[in-house]
Scaffold this active site. Structure first.
Site, short mmCIF file in Angstrom:
data_model
loop_
_atom_site.label_atom_id
_atom_site.label_comp_id
_atom_site.label_asym_id
_atom_site.label_seq_id
_atom_site.Cartn_x
_atom_site.Cartn_y
_atom_site.Cartn_z
N ARG A 53 -10.43 -99.38 68.06
CA ARG A 53 -11.83 -98.96 67.95
C ARG A 53 -12.79 -100.07 68.40
O ARG A 53 -13.85 -99.79 68.99
CB ARG A 53 -12.09 -98.58 66.49
CG ARG A 53 -13.49 -98.06 66.19
CD ARG A 53 -13.54 -97.55 64.76
NE ARG A 53 -14.82 -96.93 64.44
CZ ARG A 53 -15.69 -97.45 63.57
NH1 ARG A 53 -15.43 -98.59 62.95
NH2 ARG A 53 -16.83 -96.82 63.32
N HIS A 108 -15.78 -99.53 70.96
CA HIS A 108 -17.18 -99.79 70.58
C HIS A 108 -17.78 -100.94 71.37
O HIS A 108 -18.99 -101.10 71.41
CB HIS A 108 -17.28 -100.05 69.07
CG HIS A 108 -17.23 -98.78 68.26
ND1 HIS A 108 -17.94 -98.61 67.09
CD2 HIS A 108 -16.56 -97.62 68.46
CE1 HIS A 108 -17.70 -97.39 66.62
NE2 HIS A 108 -16.87 -96.78 67.42
N ASP A 134 -17.46 -106.33 77.52
CA ASP A 134 -17.91 -107.72 77.68
C ASP A 134 -17.89 -108.51 76.37
O ASP A 134 -18.47 -109.59 76.27
CB ASP A 134 -19.33 -107.74 78.26
CG ASP A 134 -20.34 -107.07 77.34
OD1 ASP A 134 -19.96 -106.59 76.25
OD2 ASP A 134 -21.54 -107.02 77.70
N ASN A 183 -21.37 -99.03 63.47
CA ASN A 183 -20.52 -100.17 63.14
C ASN A 183 -20.66 -100.68 61.71
O ASN A 183 -19.71 -101.20 61.13
CB ASN A 183 -20.82 -101.34 64.09
CG ASN A 183 -20.43 -101.02 65.53
OD1 ASN A 183 -19.57 -100.18 65.77
ND2 ASN A 183 -21.07 -101.69 66.48
N PRO A 189 -20.61 -92.61 70.50
CA PRO A 189 -20.68 -91.21 70.04
C PRO A 189 -20.57 -91.10 68.51
O PRO A 189 -19.62 -91.63 67.92
CB PRO A 189 -19.46 -90.55 70.70
CG PRO A 189 -19.11 -91.45 71.85
CD PRO A 189 -19.49 -92.83 71.42
N HIS A 242 -7.55 -91.11 67.68
CA HIS A 242 -7.68 -90.78 66.27
C HIS A 242 -6.35 -90.32 65.66
O HIS A 242 -6.32 -89.87 64.52
CB HIS A 242 -8.75 -89.70 66.06
CG HIS A 242 -10.14 -90.22 66.20
ND1 HIS A 242 -11.26 -89.42 66.13
CD2 HIS A 242 -10.61 -91.48 66.40
CE1 HIS A 242 -12.35 -90.15 66.28
NE2 HIS A 242 -11.99 -91.41 66.46
N THR A 243 -5.28 -90.42 66.41
CA THR A 243 -3.95 -90.17 65.84
C THR A 243 -3.59 -91.27 64.84
O THR A 243 -2.66 -91.13 64.05
CB THR A 243 -2.87 -90.09 66.94
OG1 THR A 243 -1.58 -89.99 66.31
CG2 THR A 243 -2.85 -91.32 67.82
N SER A 255 0.71 -88.15 60.19
CA SER A 255 1.38 -89.40 60.59
C SER A 255 0.29 -90.45 60.85
O SER A 255 0.03 -90.82 61.98
CB SER A 255 2.23 -89.18 61.84
OG SER A 255 1.44 -88.63 62.89
#
Length: 336
Positions: free
Chosen positions: A71, A75, A83, A103, A172, A202-203, A257
């Site tokens: 993530r 982000h 960067d 965040n 998003p 998102h698994t 899982s």
């Protein structure tokens, strides 16, 4: 479905046969100074081994860390390109992106990045950028969770500025509509296939009750739950996420899982068990081809793995600083 597989197959074959198409050519065909996989071949050949040794320990200790690091890269790239601006702390000149709405109270993994950086500075002083560490950590976290690997273009440099406002506007939100998701991904040069494949990240990982509470109690401003939520799943979520309070309670994004990188996330969406609105609308949003893509990835885990790898490479190529732009930070939290 067969058509989708053929189309994906061709795309994947073309990008493997002609690596230049996917690597280091930025957007609009203008050649960039080189993002290429062998960037540290001579200056720091052990870079990836160092990254993996730190990740191995961190993820063994806390499997959820893999999702947090994946993530972080996402982000980072969505704000002003890949960067490492997301790593900069507040200072006299920097308003840290860590305080942006997407965040605040949720972004994590900074200590692991610090540890990787410290070990790399020992081995190869001022060589490996924090932006590349984020990209390598995202790939390594995927692999250590059982997901695909990919040949990772390297050579990004670190920004000297951050953008709190871009972090607030470009990342998003979890309650996004499908139109909104598609628009925010398009802004980064990413298409619907990338949107659905990257959502598959998102698994692994968890989300805070605050990010899905609206779906349980007031989806459309009518004090009713989201009708696309499968019933038993809905009752389970209510027990974790009360109507008032409990905002920091967590629930897995893929409860089947939660620490294994697989395609179950897409099957859960088909069964009405996507956690976030932004997960479930990939099926129910009625825009473009996202529904077909969810079904294709649910049916074929290898197809998902191939496309996830390809889309990660594409995301990692968003507006990198190269050549003499930016710098290689000594400490990822501070400008040199």
């Amino acid at each position: 479905m067969a058509f989708l597989k053929v189309a994906f197959g061709l795309l994947i074959t073309v990008s493997l046969a002609h690596p230049g198409l996917g690597f280091g050519w930025g957007f609009g065909g203008a050649p960039s100074y080189g993002l290429f996989p062998q960037f540290y071949q001579f200056s720091c050949p052990q870079a990836d081994d160092i990254v993996m040794s730190v990740l191995d320990k961190a993820i063994a200790k806390e499997p959820r860390m893999a999702a947090s690091l994946l993530r972080l890269h996402f982000h980072d790239c969505f704000v002003q390109g890949c960067d490492a601006s997301v790593l900069l702390d507040d200072s006299a000149t920097i308003a840290s992106e860590k305080n942006a709405l997407p965040n605040r109270n949720s972004i994590r993994g900074f200590e692991v990045i610090d540890e990787i950086k410290a070990k790399l500075e020992e081995a190869c002083p001022q060589t490996v950028s924090c932006a590349d560490i984020l990209a390598m950590a995202a790939r390594g976290s995927t692999v250590l969770s059982g997901g695909p690997s990919w040949e990772l273009p390297l050579g990004r440099r670190d920004s000297k500025i951050a953008s709190l406002s871009a972090a607030n506007n470009n990342i998003p939100p979890p309650n996004s509509t499908l139109q909104n998701l598609i628009a925010l991904f398009q802004r980064q040069g990413l298409d619907e296939v990338d949107l659905v494949a990257l959502s598959g990240g998102h698994t692994i990982g968890v989300a805070r009750c605050a990010t899905f509470k609206q779906r349980l109690y007031n989806q459309n401003g009518n004090n009713l739950p989201d009708e696309t939520l499968e019933r038993s799943y809905y009752y389970g979520l209510k027990s974790v996420c009360p109507k008032s309070g409990g905002d920091n309670n967590i629930s897995p994004l893929d409860f089947g899982s939660p620490v294994k990188f697989d395609n179950l996330y897409f099957k859960l969406i088909l069964w009405g068990k996507g956690l976030l609105n932004s997960d479930q609308v990939l099926l129910t949003g009625n825009v473009g081809n996202t529904m077909e893509l969810v079904k294709a990835f649910a049916e074929d885990g290898n197809l998902f793995f191939e496309q996830f790898a390809k889309s990660m490479i594409k995301m990692g190529n968003i507006n990198p600083l190269t050549g003499f732009n930016g710098e290689v930070r000594k400490n990822c939290r501070l400008v040199n």
